[in-house]
Scaffold this active site. Sequence first.
Site, PDB file in Angstrom:
ATOM      1  N   ALA A   1       0.843  -1.199   0.000  1.00 30.67           N
ATOM      2  CA  ALA A   1       0.000   0.000   0.000  1.00 30.67           C
ATOM      3  C   ALA A   1       0.875   1.245   0.000  1.00 30.67           C
ATOM      4  CB  ALA A   1      -0.919   0.012   1.228  1.00 30.67           C
ATOM      5  N   ASP A   2       0.302   2.317  -0.476  1.00 29.94           N
ATOM      6  CA  ASP A   2       0.961   3.612  -0.411  1.00 29.94           C
ATOM      7  C   ASP A   2      -0.121   4.675  -0.239  1.00 29.94           C
ATOM      8  OD1 ASP A   2       3.823   4.816  -0.924  1.00 29.94           O
ATOM      9  OD2 ASP A   2       2.344   6.202  -1.756  1.00 29.94           O
ATOM     10  N   THR A   3       0.128   5.612   0.645  1.00 30.31           N
ATOM     11  CA  THR A   3      -0.836   6.679   0.912  1.00 30.31           C
ATOM     12  C   THR A   3      -0.239   8.015   0.509  1.00 30.31           C
ATOM     13  OG1 THR A   3      -1.772   5.437   2.768  1.00 30.31           O
ATOM     14  CG2 THR A   3      -2.230   7.803   2.710  1.00 30.31           C
TER      15      THR A   3
END
Length: 192
Positions: free
Chosen positions: A69-71
């Site tokens: 994941a990456d935010t």
Amino acid sequence: MIKITLASGSPRRKELLASLGVDFEVRTKPIDESVGDAQPPHEAAQYLARLKAQAFEKDVQPHELIITADTVVIHDHKILGKPQNKAHAQQMLLALSGNTHEVVTGVCIYYQHKYEVFAETTQVVFKSLTTQEVNYYIEHYQPFDKAGAYGIQEWIGMVGIERIEGDYYNVVGLPLQKVYTRLKAIAPEIWG
């Protein structure tokens, strides 16, 4: 039996995934997380999540499911990354003060040579923050490992966020409802 790997060093993502009741291990690989100007801001999180999963492609074990994941925080059509220092964190938080911004988390699930990539977007509205509030937060919480220089679950989120539209957990770092739904569709045996 499926082996789940969370490919993230984020303690918040680790807590969130654990709260879904799944057993997993954490493994990370370094990647270049820079995105060029050619990458549209709203697509950057998905792009980076897939890139993180691709780093495992060559050494994934049989029956291993990788979650990455990456935010990103998007304000004024620009990505606010992690602050480089106190002055940069202050600049980011003052820019978010009294404004609405978007938090986009891209997620990639890699299983049996297939990539499932998706994203969740949440609108976050900050009240007008004073310089004293911003400085207090930076001094006490050291938000240098957080996109946009803040954590919604910390003091600044409690006193500074007027409202959100969308998934709260997305802002923390992992859109749990979407992750659960996709995992259940891909590998329903996870929850027996």
